[in-house]
Design a protein around this motif. Structure first.
Motif, PDB file in Angstrom:
ATOM      1  N   UNK A 377       0.828  -1.204   0.000  1.00 42.98           N
ATOM      2  CA  UNK A 377       0.000   0.000   0.000  1.00 42.98           C
ATOM      3  C   UNK A 377       0.868   1.261   0.000  1.00 42.98           C
ATOM      4  N   UNK A 378       2.042   1.190   0.642  1.00 43.54           N
ATOM      5  CA  UNK A 378       2.860   2.398   0.826  1.00 43.54           C
ATOM      6  C   UNK A 378       4.152   2.430   0.000  1.00 43.54           C
ATOM      7  N   UNK A 379       4.275   1.505  -0.928  1.00 40.93           N
ATOM      8  CA  UNK A 379       5.434   1.555  -1.816  1.00 40.93           C
ATOM      9  C   UNK A 379       6.743   1.184  -1.176  1.00 40.93           C
ATOM     10  N   UNK A 380       6.827  -0.006  -0.599  1.00 44.11           N
ATOM     11  CA  UNK A 380       8.107  -0.463  -0.063  1.00 44.11           C
ATOM     12  C   UNK A 380       8.265  -1.928  -0.403  1.00 44.11           C
ATOM     13  N   UNK A 381       9.180  -2.593   0.265  1.00 47.03           N
ATOM     14  CA  UNK A 381       9.276  -4.034   0.053  1.00 47.03           C
ATOM     15  C   UNK A 381       9.741  -4.725   1.323  1.00 47.03           C
ATOM     16  N   UNK A 382       9.568  -6.046   1.354  1.00 41.14           N
ATOM     17  CA  UNK A 382       9.990  -6.776   2.544  1.00 41.14           C
ATOM     18  C   UNK A 382       9.317  -8.125   2.613  1.00 41.14           C
ATOM     19  N   UNK A 383       9.636  -8.866   3.659  1.00 39.31           N
ATOM     20  CA  UNK A 383       9.054 -10.191   3.826  1.00 39.31           C
ATOM     21  C   UNK A 383       9.718 -10.883   5.003  1.00 39.31           C
ATOM     22  N   UNK A 384       9.406 -12.147   5.205  1.00 45.22           N
ATOM     23  CA  UNK A 384      10.034 -12.862   6.316  1.00 45.22           C
ATOM     24  C   UNK A 384       9.293 -14.152   6.584  1.00 45.22           C
ATOM     25  N   UNK A 385       9.182 -14.504   7.872  1.00 43.01           N
ATOM     26  CA  UNK A 385       8.508 -15.750   8.231  1.00 43.01           C
ATOM     27  C   UNK A 385       7.153 -15.412   8.872  1.00 43.01           C
ATOM     28  N   UNK A 386       6.475 -16.440   9.290  1.00 41.09           N
ATOM     29  CA  UNK A 386       5.162 -16.248   9.932  1.00 41.09           C
ATOM     30  C   UNK A 386       5.261 -15.412  11.205  1.00 41.09           C
ATOM     31  N   UNK A 387       6.366 -15.612  11.960  1.00 43.21           N
ATOM     32  CA  UNK A 387       6.488 -14.907  13.243  1.00 43.21           C
ATOM     33  C   UNK A 387       7.358 -13.654  13.205  1.00 43.21           C
ATOM     34  N   UNK A 388       8.178 -13.522  12.142  1.00 44.53           N
ATOM     35  CA  UNK A 388       9.009 -12.307  12.077  1.00 44.53           C
ATOM     36  C   UNK A 388       9.210 -11.866  10.632  1.00 44.53           C
TER      37      UNK A 388
END
Ligand SMILES: [Zn+2]
Length: 410
Positions: A377-388
């Motif tokens: 929604x805000x124009x960034x990126x990222x990801x990870x696991x279910x808990x972090x």
């Protein structure tokens, strides 16, 4: 009409008279052709000469086969011109180039290493040796041998021979040229076919110093400096080391030991700081959790930290997740202002802001999905696991809004 190359027979000719035989318009000015010239054109790894023709600066000299083109920004006014070579530049090139002959011959004699290419640069020169296994010891051996030849002040002669005869002589590398071949002989040490400019005696080369070595396409590239360049680089190295010594409160020769000690201390300090930040994070977590009410059976800690708190922010996110039924939605403003080592350690480089989402192990939400939904929604990126999960690239002024959205999506 072919240009008579005066430097072939006399590399020490700094001034000469010549007749202008043609001048043709060219990008940047005129290509001026003479009946004879002492100007060296760029060739065989050696850059072209500078100087003046009839008082007009020579911008470049190009080898066109039979003719030499002198690039000037305007035409000479008279038919006969005086040529003047920029001697400082030329003599420097003669030192580097003759030094290269001595060094290449030394590598061949000391280690059977052949030179496959040569480049004379503005600061340093390089030769490429046909091996990917050249060690420091071999470099030093060749360096000693080449400098021995310098200190013996041997004669450097220019010979002209027919190609056939030249190839029957003891050339370091066979020549592919036809007709008359110009040979450069370092008395009793090296014989090479070469059209470049060289000093008369090896003593004029001055010290030959090898510098950096690196692997390039299976060859070993050896950087070296001769003569004044060797003097200047030794001076610069000493000043740099002395300055490093001063900063480390020691002498120049103690720099490696002091630097190693300091970097060890720095690593220990960073570890200690991380430990402390961890302790601080625990206290802040207790404080933060205390201020948020229990909603739908969990506590959500939502907070935007300043850039200086980057290290703590991630720790707080993890610490919140260690509490039962808790979620941390935290962001850090402007990581570019944060300490470089923290940015590197937290893996958020290249992003102006950072986001860390964490939940207690086995929580009902999916942090990775939540983060991706938020940054989408805000124009960034990222990801990870279910808990972090972690991300970045959200505009600083949108962080509060982004965290509010994330909480509403929980
Ligand atoms: Zn040469």
């Amino acid at each position: 009409m072919a240009t008579e190359r005066l430097y072939y027979a006399d590399c020490y000719l700094r001034e000469f008279e010549a007749r202008v035989v043609a001048a043709e318009p060219a990008p940047g000015g005129f290509r001026v052709y003479l009946d004879r010239s002492a100007f060296y054109p760029e060739s065989g790894g050696q850059p072209s000469d500078r100087g003046a023709l009839g008082g007009i600066p020579v911008l470049d000299v190009v080898d066109e086969g039979d003719r030499l083109a002198h690039l000037l920004n305007r035409q000479p006014e008279s038919k006969t011109v005086k040529g003047e070579i920029d001697w400082r530049r030329r003599f420097d090139h003669m030192q580097q180039h003759t030094g290269q002959h001595a060094l290449s011959a030394a590598f061949e004699k000391a280690g059977g290493l052949k030179t496959v290419s040569f480049h004379l640069g503005a600061e340093t020169s390089t030769i490429d040796l046909d091996s990917d296994r050249v060690g420091r010891r071999q470099i030093e051996e060749a360096e000693e041998l080449a400098n021995g030849v310098v200190f013996e002040d041997r004669e450097v002669r220019i010979l002209f021979r027919g190609a056939g005869e030249a190839n029957r002589m003891d050339l370091r590398k066979p020549t592919e040229r036809e007709g008359d071949v110009r040979l450069i002989e370092i008395e009793g040490f090296d014989l090479s076919a070469c059209g470049g400019t060289h000093v008369k005696r090896t003593g004029e080369i001055g010290t030959i110093a090898a510098r950096r070595i690196e692997l390039v396409k299976g060859n070993t590239r050896v950087e070296f400096v001769c003569g004044y360049r060797a003097l200047r680089s030794a001076r610069r190295d000493f000043l740099n080391l002395s300055e490093a010594g001063r900063l480390l409160s020691g002498a120049a020769d103690q720099v490696p030991v002091l630097a190693a000690k300091q970097s060890q201390e720095l690593r220990a300090a960073v570890r200690a700081r991380e430990k402390l930040a961890g302790r601080v994070a625990e206290y802040r977590v207790a404080e933060l959790l205390f201020t948020v009410p229990l909603r739908n059976g969990r506590r959500v800690v939502r907070h935007v930290f300043s850039a200086e708190e980057l290290l703590e922010a991630k720790m707080i996110a993890h610490a919140v997740a260690k509490q039962p039924s808790a979620v941390a939605l935290v962001a850090v403003k402007g990581t570019q202002g944060a300490k470089a080592q923290d940015v590197k350690a937290q893996g958020v480089k290249g992003s102006s802001t950072a986001l860390f989402f964490a939940q207690s192990a086995g929580g009902t939400a999916d942090m990775s999905a939540l983060l991706r939904q938020t940054v989408a929604r805000f124009g960034g990126k990222g990801g990870g696991t279910r808990d972090f999960a972690q991300g970045g690239g959200v505009a600083e002024e949108k962080l509060e809004e982004a965290l509010a959205l994330a909480e509403s999506l929980l």
